[in-house]
Design an enzyme around this catalytic site. Structure first.
Site, PDB file in Angstrom:
ATOM      1  N   LYS A 255       0.824  -1.206   0.000  1.00  0.00           N
ATOM      2  CA  LYS A 255       0.000   0.000   0.000  1.00  0.00           C
ATOM      3  C   LYS A 255       0.857   1.255   0.000  1.00  0.00           C
ATOM      4  O   LYS A 255       0.414   2.332  -0.325  1.00  0.00           O
ATOM      5  CB  LYS A 255      -0.937   0.005   1.220  1.00  0.00           C
ATOM      6  CG  LYS A 255      -2.075  -0.988   1.064  1.00  0.00           C
ATOM      7  CD  LYS A 255      -3.147  -0.799   2.110  1.00  0.00           C
ATOM      8  CE  LYS A 255      -4.212  -1.898   1.921  1.00  0.00           C
ATOM      9  NZ  LYS A 255      -5.228  -1.916   2.933  1.00  0.00           N
ATOM     10  N   ARG A 256       2.108   1.081   0.399  1.00  0.00           N
ATOM     11  CA  ARG A 256       2.986   2.254   0.462  1.00  0.00           C
ATOM     12  C   ARG A 256       3.671   2.567  -0.867  1.00  0.00           C
ATOM     13  O   ARG A 256       4.316   3.589  -1.006  1.00  0.00           O
ATOM     14  CB  ARG A 256       4.035   2.063   1.555  1.00  0.00           C
ATOM     15  CG  ARG A 256       3.492   2.354   2.944  1.00  0.00           C
ATOM     16  CD  ARG A 256       4.544   2.123   3.998  1.00  0.00           C
ATOM     17  NE  ARG A 256       4.877   0.710   4.096  1.00  0.00           N
ATOM     18  CZ  ARG A 256       4.203  -0.164   4.838  1.00  0.00           C
ATOM     19  NH1 ARG A 256       3.194   0.244   5.556  1.00  0.00           N
ATOM     20  NH2 ARG A 256       4.537  -1.430   4.871  1.00  0.00           N
TER      21      ARG A 256
END
Ligand code: GLU
Length: 492
Positions: A255-256
């Site tokens: 997600k980063r």
């Protein structure tokens, strides 16, 4: 009579709606609609450390935009609410008390430090860390002593020894877990808030959920949940764990990772259409029986089944999404696409904050000109940039076109024709170009190419008459005159 199908999407308010979450929501939605059942959206917010302010509202907003309409949620009571875990603490409390009273759960007074030390020691011995059972059999006196010390207890579930728990998964088949690999786990924290694994079972059971369709990352939680179903003698729902979505390079999505667009809100803001995302996301895991890629929502509802969801991970391919979004953009009304394009053009300074009726109509025509090409609305800014620039920069290719011997004649004739048009329109421009052809004897590429290049700077582009019309006579004349008056400089 068979049971009414009820499914749920249960996001935690820890951030924006991820495409993986949106896909889970979509599979649940389609499954519910296919079977004429209910789709519940529930907020699982008991992990308070991870909650993010505003995330709940944003999740709901993104889901609403996506279009997986729900039958019950925090805004729509179906009689089995509340639909937010933190509003259900009393409900959980009574079930936790029941397990403790029956000896199926017990208070644990171990501190964070003690548990950490235990884990470290286990790791050093090469064992898989799990709760050693320190508080499993405390006497009433020991409990009293801990309480007197002021320690706060968490509640642990007493895992039965030597048992097997099998998940009959619609996607993964049978997956069996040994209870001995699972230590007594916390079902309620010292602050009285239950953990996810406990709350989810109570909620699914009381909300009469028949099928749990969720991401594969929850498969390893399922045996713990099955233990709780068993402890209450609740009938467990059926499970379907959907495989991961991988990056184009086959690695797990993080997600980063900012090089990938992963959140629904971002797609919405870039000017993707929800129906395109729906069509794209359903194919990340599900496949139809026939070779077909474009589906209406109704078709998806009719065709969707868990038996055609793959257990292999899906690869996220942005080019395919762009292709699909372009397909839906081409089908959409100019008005709708203009609505999506306008904020981007305003942000880029191409349009004013307030549009007059005339500017709106002009923008719609501009959007129509590029509608075939647009993959998503934000691209309009670059595609249409030459409409908003003061002059034209000619690259080598453009200069080569303008250096051809007929160009000055064509420019002069075109200038004359364009300035004498009475009512400037795409049709009138077409007529003007015809007259230039008659007057100069140049036609086809020799005529249109230099006009296009002189005015736009490009050798390719959209419909020439419409482009010249939308540019406006003043700009067209200015750019043509510039070529005529500065010919040597322009072509050098
Ligand atoms: N709240 C969980 C999550 O956001 C969903 C768990 C479930 O579907 O059981 O991952």
């Amino acid at each position: 009579m068979s049971k009414r199908i009820r499914v749920r999407f249960a996001p935690s308010p820890t951030g924006h709606l991820h495409i993986g979450g949106a896909r889970s929501a979509l599979f649940n939605y389609l499954f519910a609609r296919h079977h004429g059942g209910d789709f519940v959206v529930r907020i699982e917010d008991t992990d308070q450390k991870r909650n993010v302010e505003d995330a709940e509202a944003k999740l709901i907003e993104s889901l609403r935009w996506f279009g997986t309409e729900w039958d019950e949620s925090i805004d729509k009571d179906g009689g089995v609410g509340p639909y937010r875990s933190m509003d259900r603490l009393d409900v959980y409390r009574s079930y936790i008390d029941r397990l403790v009273a029956e000896g199926k759960a017990y208070p644990c007074y171990c501190t964070e430090e003690e548990l950490n030390a235990e884990r470290e020691a286990q790791k050093e011995r090469g064992e898989t860390p799990r709760y050693a059972g320190t508080c499993r059999n405390l006497t009433p006196e020991q409990i009293q002593a801990y309480e007197a010390e002021g320690r706060k207890a968490s509640i642990r579930f007493r895992v039965l020894e030597n048992r097997q728990y099998t998940v009959h998964d619609h996607i993964r088949g049978e997956v069996t877990f040994e209870s001995d690999g699972i230590g007594d786990f916390v079902i309620c924290r010292p602050d009285g808030i239950p953990t996810y694994n406990f709350a989810v079972v109570i909620d699914d059971a009381l909300m009469k959920i028949t099928h749990v369709i969720r991401g594969e990352e929850h498969l390893s939680n399922t045996p713990r949940q099955l233990m709780i179903y068993e402890a209450f003698e609740f009938e467990a729902p059926e499970f379907a764990h959907v495989a991961l979505i991988l990056n184009p390079d086959g690695k797990k999505m993080s997600k980063r990772d900012e090089s990938l667009i992963q959140f629904m809100e971002q797609y919405r803001d870039l000017g993707y259409l929800p129906e395109a995302l729906m069509n794209f996301l359903v194919l990340l895991g599900w496949s139809p029986e026939e070779e077909q890629e474009i589906f209406t929502r109704e078709e998806l509802i009719e065709k969707f089944s868990l038996s055609r969801v793959s257990k292999s991970p899906a690869i996220f391919d942005i080019h395919k999404l762009n292709w699909m979004n372009n397909h839906y953009i081409k089908q959409a009304s100019a008005e709708r696409i203009a609505e999506l394009c306008i904020p981007h053009m305003q942000k880029a300074g191409q349009l004013p904050e307030e549009l007059s009726e005339e500017q709106r109509r002009w923008t719609e025509r501009l959007v129509v000109l590029y509608q075939e090409q647009l993959e998503y609305a934000a691209q309009i800014v670059e595609l249409a940039a030459m409409f908003f620039e003061d002059g034209v920069n000619y690259d080598e290719e453009a200069k080569a076109v303008l250096a051809e011997e007929q160009v000055t004649d064509v420019m002069k004739a075109f200038h004359e024709e364009v300035t004498s048009i009475e009512e400037y329109s795409a049709d009138a421009i077409k007529g003007a170009l015809k007259s230039v052809q008659k007057a100069t004897g140049h036609k086809g590429k020799k005529l249109f190419m230099p006009v296009r290049v002189a005015v736009t700077g490009f050798t390719h582009g959209r419909d020439l008459n419409e482009t010249l019309f939308l540019l406006g006579r003043e700009t067209v004349v200015q750019r043509i005159l510039n070529v005529i008056n500065n010919y040597e400089r322009v072509v050098k």
